[in-house]
Design a protein around this motif. Structure first.
Motif, short mmCIF file in Angstrom:
data_model
loop_
_atom_site.label_atom_id
_atom_site.label_comp_id
_atom_site.label_asym_id
_atom_site.label_seq_id
_atom_site.Cartn_x
_atom_site.Cartn_y
_atom_site.Cartn_z
N TRP A 12 9.19 -1.16 0.22
CA TRP A 12 8.50 -2.43 0.01
C TRP A 12 9.30 -3.28 -0.96
CZ3 TRP A 12 4.22 1.38 -0.73
CH2 TRP A 12 3.25 1.32 0.27
N VAL A 16 5.30 -6.54 -3.36
CA VAL A 16 4.35 -5.97 -2.40
C VAL A 16 3.95 -4.56 -2.85
CG1 VAL A 16 3.99 -5.31 0.01
CG2 VAL A 16 5.28 -7.38 -0.54
N GLU A 20 0.17 -3.07 -3.71
CA GLU A 20 -0.35 -1.78 -3.22
C GLU A 20 -0.78 -0.92 -4.40
OE1 GLU A 20 -1.50 1.06 -0.39
OE2 GLU A 20 -1.06 -1.06 -0.20
N ASP A 79 5.03 -6.00 6.28
CA ASP A 79 5.58 -6.31 4.96
C ASP A 79 6.43 -5.17 4.39
OD1 ASP A 79 3.58 -4.49 4.48
OD2 ASP A 79 2.56 -5.69 2.94
N ARG A 80 6.86 -4.27 5.23
CA ARG A 80 7.63 -3.12 4.75
C ARG A 80 8.65 -2.67 5.79
NH1 ARG A 80 2.75 -1.44 6.68
NH2 ARG A 80 2.77 0.29 8.17
#
Length: 109
Positions: A12, A16, A20, A79-80
């Motif tokens: 990530w 981001v 998390e 997003d990863r």
């Protein structure tokens, strides 16, 4: 970079990852699943920086977790980035592809 589900690795961007982390912190400590998730997420996390050629090294602990020996499969997921051992990706992908049409039909739009 940290451990992901299905024995892949997850990369990530730092912001981001911090989102998390905040999400994990908001889960109740009384939940065993929440504790387990946080432990695995943070215990395997390592900050990595690409070298001049844009490559990132994979720490031994994470290589062992993912079963990575030499080659990898790298996929982008929203997003990863996920990093997979090729054999594990082929096995996972074959099963997921079989369910893909059904998943698409049941998705809320």
């Amino acid at each position: 970079m940290t451990q992901g589900q299905e024995n892949c690795l997850v990369v990530w961007p730092e912001d981001v990852f911090m989102q998390e982390a905040q999400r994990a912190q908001q889960t109740p400590l009384t939940s065993r699943d929440a504790r387990d998730y946080a432990r695995v997420l943070f215990a395997g996390a390592e900050q990595t920086t690409p070298d001049k050629q844009g490559r990132i090294g994979i720490p031994p602990l994470l290589r062992d977790y993912a079963g990575i020996v030499k080659d990898v499969v790298v996929i982008g997921v929203m997003d990863r980035i996920e990093i997979w051992d090729p054999a594990k990706w082929a096995e996972y992908s074959a099963g997921a592809q079989a369910k893909f049409a059904d998943l698409d039909e049941s998705a809320d739009r």
